[in-house]
Scaffold this active site. Structure first.
Site, PDB file in Angstrom:
ATOM      1  CD  GLU A   1      -2.983  -1.408   2.159  1.00  0.00           C
ATOM      2  OE1 GLU A   1      -4.220  -1.558   2.307  1.00  0.00           O
ATOM      3  OE2 GLU A   1      -2.406  -1.514   3.248  1.00  0.00           O
TER       4      GLU A   1
ATOM      5  CD  GLU B   1      -3.679  -6.472   3.383  1.00  0.00           C
ATOM      6  OE1 GLU B   1      -2.802  -5.449   3.671  1.00  0.00           O
ATOM      7  OE2 GLU B   1      -3.641  -7.198   2.443  1.00  0.00           O
TER       8      GLU B   1
END
Length: 266
Positions: A117, A137
């Site tokens: 990210e 995730e």
């Protein structure tokens, strides 16, 4: 006291008109804790307000990992991993902290979860040939809530992004290059020189024109990206729902216990 406890978690070094920023927690694979968020956010703010800095390059210490994402050990201790001040900057001090100065990621290893990210939040990405990118995730009962779940689909073809998000499978640097997720792949030993070289090309241009061009391209208005407001609202709402679930506790626990998680969808 060890050297890792006394040195800052983020180092900065000026190279002419370029600010080289290094995440310096190799013992934790450069994972993001509160100090990293505070110092990285501060470095970006200082670069954005210093007319002598025209480009920022962000890299990680060592050769193993660019950034492993959030520091799960710090979270398990109840520590706050957001900036000590300016919490509106978000995770790593940069997810919701648009700056006009161009930012290049020099990815020196794994960029997974929050590390990916960070790369997605940068304007350009140069990667070492052994680097990998991914949002794992969902394998831990979590969501890519630091912008990854909506920025990845904006940067690669939709179905490719959905496969990466829903499977959690990473991609190699070469695959990332094919997908135009990154700009260049270079041998690990050439990474910093290559990133600084690219930064130098940008820094040689008129700085006000470069910064205005970036603001236009990203829709930055008064230091914010209004078109992302709705997506952040959705992301934050979903994150709260998932993070308070039994599965969100089971994922990290199973990982720590080296077993297959047992999902309950609750």
């Amino acid at each position: 006291m060890t050297s890792s406890e006394t040195r800052p978690a983020v180092r900065t070094e000026r190279r002419d008109h370029v600010l080289l920023v290094t995440l310096d927690r190799p013992e934790a694979r450069n994972a993001v804790n509160g100090e990293v968020s505070t110092l990285l956010g501060r470095a970006l703010h200082e670069a954005d307000t210093d007319p002598e800095i025209r480009v920022v390059v962000i890299t990680g210490s060592g050769e193993q990992s660019f950034c492993a994402g959030a520091d799960l050990k710090a979270l398990s201790r109840g520590e706050d991993i957001f900036p000590a001040e300016n919490r509106e900057w978000g995770f790593a001090g940069m997810m919701q902290h648009p700056v006009s100065v161009p930012v290049i990621a020099a990815v020196n290893g794994t960029a997974l979860g929050g590390g990916c990210e960070i790369a997605l939040a940068c304007d350009l990405v140069v990667a070492a040939d052994h680097a990998v990118f991914g949002l794992p995730e969902v394998r831990r009962g979590l969501v890519a809530a630091a912008g990854g779940a909506f920025r990845l689909p904006a940067q690669v073809p939709h179905r490719v992004a959905m496969e990466m998000i829903l499977t959690g499978e990473p991609v190699t640097a070469e695959r990332a290059l094919d997908l135009h997720l990154i700009n260049r792949v270079v041998p690990a030993g050439d990474l910093i020189d290559s990133a600084l070289g690219l930064a130098g090309v940008i820094a040689a241009n008129a700085p006000l024109a470069v910064q205005a061009s970036k603001r236009i391209a990203l829709g930055i208005i008064d230091g914010t990206r209004p078109e992302e407001d709705g997506r952040w609202k959705v992301s934050d709402t979903e994150m709260i729902t998932v993070m308070t679930s039994e599965d969100a506790a089971e994922g990290p626990r199973a990982f720590a216990e080296k077993r297959t998680p047992v999902w309950k969808a609750r």
